[in-house]
Design a protein around this motif. Structure first.
Motif, PDB file in Angstrom:
ATOM      1  N   ALA A 244      30.009  28.946  17.983  1.00 45.21           N
ATOM      2  CA  ALA A 244      31.405  29.211  17.637  1.00 45.21           C
ATOM      3  C   ALA A 244      31.730  28.646  16.261  1.00 45.21           C
ATOM      4  CB  ALA A 244      32.333  28.599  18.689  1.00 45.21           C
ATOM      5  N   ARG A 245      31.223  27.458  15.975  1.00 45.36           N
ATOM      6  CA  ARG A 245      31.494  26.848  14.669  1.00 45.36           C
ATOM      7  C   ARG A 245      30.837  27.663  13.551  1.00 45.36           C
ATOM      8  NH1 ARG A 245      33.776  22.137  13.435  1.00 45.36           N
ATOM      9  NH2 ARG A 245      33.703  21.312  15.553  1.00 45.36           N
ATOM     10  N   ASP A 246      29.633  28.154  13.815  1.00 42.97           N
ATOM     11  CA  ASP A 246      28.928  28.977  12.828  1.00 42.97           C
ATOM     12  C   ASP A 246      29.695  30.271  12.561  1.00 42.97           C
ATOM     13  OD1 ASP A 246      26.449  29.926  11.325  1.00 42.97           O
ATOM     14  OD2 ASP A 246      26.531  31.423  12.918  1.00 42.97           O
ATOM     15  N   PHE A 265      29.984  24.936   8.220  1.00 40.76           N
ATOM     16  CA  PHE A 265      28.518  24.891   8.102  1.00 40.76           C
ATOM     17  C   PHE A 265      28.036  23.470   7.817  1.00 40.76           C
ATOM     18  CE2 PHE A 265      29.355  29.300   6.226  1.00 40.76           C
ATOM     19  CZ  PHE A 265      29.337  29.895   7.479  1.00 40.76           C
ATOM     20  N   LEU A 266      28.779  22.750   6.972  1.00 39.14           N
ATOM     21  CA  LEU A 266      28.396  21.367   6.683  1.00 39.14           C
ATOM     22  C   LEU A 266      28.446  20.508   7.939  1.00 39.14           C
ATOM     23  CD1 LEU A 266      30.148  20.566   3.271  1.00 39.14           C
ATOM     24  CD2 LEU A 266      27.693  20.796   3.686  1.00 39.14           C
ATOM     25  N   ASP A 267      29.428  20.756   8.790  1.00 39.33           N
ATOM     26  CA  ASP A 267      29.562  19.978  10.018  1.00 39.33           C
ATOM     27  C   ASP A 267      28.366  20.212  10.940  1.00 39.33           C
ATOM     28  OD1 ASP A 267      31.438  18.201  11.589  1.00 39.33           O
ATOM     29  OD2 ASP A 267      31.097  19.805  13.040  1.00 39.33           O
ATOM     30  N   VAL A 268      27.945  21.488  11.042  1.00 40.10           N
ATOM     31  CA  VAL A 268      26.762  21.787  11.859  1.00 40.10           C
ATOM     32  C   VAL A 268      25.529  21.133  11.248  1.00 40.10           C
ATOM     33  CG1 VAL A 268      25.275  23.618  12.770  1.00 40.10           C
ATOM     34  CG2 VAL A 268      27.761  23.971  12.649  1.00 40.10           C
ATOM     35  N   LEU A 269      25.406  21.230   9.918  1.00 39.28           N
ATOM     36  CA  LEU A 269      24.250  20.649   9.235  1.00 39.28           C
ATOM     37  C   LEU A 269      24.200  19.140   9.439  1.00 39.28           C
ATOM     38  CD1 LEU A 269      21.876  21.380   7.323  1.00 39.28           C
ATOM     39  CD2 LEU A 269      23.406  20.869   5.412  1.00 39.28           C
ATOM     40  N   LYS A 270      25.350  18.499   9.441  1.00 40.50           N
ATOM     41  CA  LYS A 270      25.405  17.048   9.594  1.00 40.50           C
ATOM     42  C   LYS A 270      25.078  16.612  11.012  1.00 40.50           C
ATOM     43  CE  LYS A 270      28.651  13.168   9.086  1.00 40.50           C
ATOM     44  NZ  LYS A 270      30.026  12.783   8.668  1.00 40.50           N
ATOM     45  N   ARG A 271      25.566  17.355  11.995  1.00 38.42           N
ATOM     46  CA  ARG A 271      25.466  16.905  13.375  1.00 38.42           C
ATOM     47  C   ARG A 271      24.325  17.544  14.156  1.00 38.42           C
ATOM     48  NH1 ARG A 271      31.044  18.415  15.553  1.00 38.42           N
ATOM     49  NH2 ARG A 271      30.280  17.358  17.429  1.00 38.42           N
ATOM     50  N   GLN A 272      23.881  18.745  13.723  1.00 35.24           N
ATOM     51  CA  GLN A 272      22.802  19.433  14.437  1.00 35.24           C
ATOM     52  C   GLN A 272      22.032  20.293  13.437  1.00 35.24           C
ATOM     53  OE1 GLN A 272      22.600  18.643  17.675  1.00 35.24           O
ATOM     54  NE2 GLN A 272      20.705  19.766  18.047  1.00 35.24           N
ATOM     55  N   LYS A 281      22.149  25.621   6.994  1.00 34.58           N
ATOM     56  CA  LYS A 281      21.706  25.575   5.597  1.00 34.58           C
ATOM     57  C   LYS A 281      21.576  26.988   5.037  1.00 34.58           C
ATOM     58  CE  LYS A 281      17.905  24.066   2.625  1.00 34.58           C
ATOM     59  NZ  LYS A 281      16.559  23.415   2.577  1.00 34.58           N
ATOM     60  N   LYS A 282      21.036  27.906   5.837  1.00 38.08           N
ATOM     61  CA  LYS A 282      20.900  29.293   5.385  1.00 38.08           C
ATOM     62  C   LYS A 282      22.255  29.918   5.114  1.00 38.08           C
ATOM     63  CE  LYS A 282      16.666  29.870   8.119  1.00 38.08           C
ATOM     64  NZ  LYS A 282      16.054  30.532   9.309  1.00 38.08           N
ATOM     65  N   ARG A 283      23.235  29.600   5.969  1.00 35.42           N
ATOM     66  CA  ARG A 283      24.588  30.127   5.763  1.00 35.42           C
ATOM     67  C   ARG A 283      25.169  29.607   4.445  1.00 35.42           C
ATOM     68  NH1 ARG A 283      24.579  34.168   9.375  1.00 35.42           N
ATOM     69  NH2 ARG A 283      25.343  33.634  11.471  1.00 35.42           N
ATOM     70  N   LEU A 284      24.982  28.326   4.188  1.00 40.34           N
ATOM     71  CA  LEU A 284      25.511  27.746   2.961  1.00 40.34           C
ATOM     72  C   LEU A 284      24.892  28.398   1.735  1.00 40.34           C
ATOM     73  CD1 LEU A 284      25.590  24.004   4.037  1.00 40.34           C
ATOM     74  CD2 LEU A 284      27.575  25.305   3.261  1.00 40.34           C
ATOM     75  N   LEU A 285      23.594  28.587   1.746  1.00 33.48           N
ATOM     76  CA  LEU A 285      22.920  29.210   0.595  1.00 33.48           C
ATOM     77  C   LEU A 285      23.387  30.648   0.400  1.00 33.48           C
ATOM     78  CD1 LEU A 285      19.305  27.802   1.103  1.00 33.48           C
ATOM     79  CD2 LEU A 285      20.992  27.084  -0.595  1.00 33.48           C
ATOM     80  N   ALA A 286      23.556  31.364   1.511  1.00 34.46           N
ATOM     81  CA  ALA A 286      24.051  32.744   1.415  1.00 34.46           C
ATOM     82  C   ALA A 286      25.470  32.768   0.864  1.00 34.46           C
ATOM     83  CB  ALA A 286      24.002  33.421   2.779  1.00 34.46           C
ATOM     84  N   ALA A 287      26.293  31.811   1.319  1.00 37.91           N
ATOM     85  CA  ALA A 287      27.680  31.751   0.846  1.00 37.91           C
ATOM     86  C   ALA A 287      27.723  31.433  -0.650  1.00 37.91           C
ATOM     87  CB  ALA A 287      28.453  30.696   1.635  1.00 37.91           C
TER      88      ALA A 287
END
Length: 309
Positions: A244-246, A265-272, A281-287
């Motif tokens: 859901a967060r993604d 995305f940063l929150d997911v990267l930080k916690r999981q 990370k892939k979402r961030l790079l695409a964004a």
């Protein structure tokens, strides 16, 4: 984008003398800027009236779409801003000064400083939003009233306009890229992908086409996805609902709330960070590949790096 440009005052120091125009002036609100007259006609003049700089070239297809819209708005806004046209082939020194990497490029100069800007042809509605965001409203008068009453161009209007342009000039392949971008803005993912796939090789590597590819990848993630409200509710109910967060991050990006989307995305990267094979990370790079705001991208790249390394 503006972070890449030099300080104009460092190149053209402020003179104590009043501006003396040396540019050829096609109309009251639109003029051709030259290197010789740039300090007076643009920098000093911007102390009184915002100057919108349009860097273009005769061979540039998107310039022929954007230029007439800018000139039309300059007249409609009736002196609320002036449009300075710079032919990058004729004024190579000015183009080099601005560090232009692609055209058309538009830069707003206010109070002697670069205030905002963007690259590429955009719909008229976005031009009006750009001006409004920078405090530029139609001036009083008949032309200004016309602009105030005019409805911003919708995504569907932009598609129709570009399709008509293609019908009139089918050999201009760059218009098909403009159409793909307009279709994406209208949420028509599959038609946008079809136009993108049909581009000739020389346009397939255009920065706008590369950005569109990343936007389409993000948009496809929302196929069958819950609404924004549903995703917010799921995240509020369970902060560890990574899916859901993604999806919330993607939807926020697509709908224009970029920082909040990137924060998901940063929150997911930080916690999981390893969730779904490192998808955050892939979402961030695409964004990052879809955004024009170099300062914002730089900020979030640093945030990502601090979590990854």
């Amino acid at each position: 984008m503006l972070a890449d440009f030099p300080d104009l005052w460092g190149i053209f120091p402020l003179s104590q003398e009043p501006p003396v125009s040396s540019a050829q002036t096609p109309s009251e609100h639109v003029f051709d800027a030259t290197t010789a007259g740039f300090e007076n006609d643009v920098i000093q003049a911007s102390l009184e009236t915002p100057i919108l700089v349009d860097l273009w070239a005769e061979w540039c297809g998107p310039c022929k779409t954007l230029g007439p819209m800018l000139e039309k708005l300059a007249v409609e806004y009736n002196g609320a801003f002036r449009l300075a046209k710079i032919d990058v082939d004729a004024e190579k020194d000015l183009a080099a000064m601005f560090g232009v990497r692609s055209i058309p490029t538009v830069i707003l100069i206010k109070d002697g400083q670069m205030a905002d800007g963007f690259a590429g042809a955009v719909p008229e509605g976005q031009l009006r939003e750009f001006l409004a965001r920078n405090g530029i409203q139609p001036a009083d008068g008949e032309a200004g009233a016309t602009a105030a009453e005019a409805a911003p161009e919708t995504a569907e209007d932009a598609i129709n306009r570009i399709q008509q342009a293609i019908a009139a000039e089918p050999g201009r392949a760059e218009l098909k890229l403009d159409l793909a971008l307009a279709l994406m803005r209208a949420g028509q993912v599959d038609p946008a992908q079809a136009e993108l796939n049909a581009l000739p090789a020389n346009l397939a590597t255009d920065p706008r086409a590369v950005r569109l590819r990343s936007q389409l990848d993000l948009a496809r993630a929302l196929t069958g996805a819950p609404s924004l409200a549903e995703l917010r509710q799921r995240v509020e109910t369970n902060g560890d609902d990574w899916e859901a967060r993604d999806l919330l991050g993607v939807r926020l990006l697509i709908e224009g709330d970029v920082p909040t989307g990137l924060d998901q995305f940063l929150d997911v990267l930080k916690r999981q960070r390893d969730w779904n094979d490192g998808q955050a990370k892939k979402r961030l790079l695409a964004a990052f590949a879809t955004l024009d705001d170099a300062e914002l991208v730089g900020t979030y790249r640093r945030k990502m790096a601090s979590l990854v390394f």
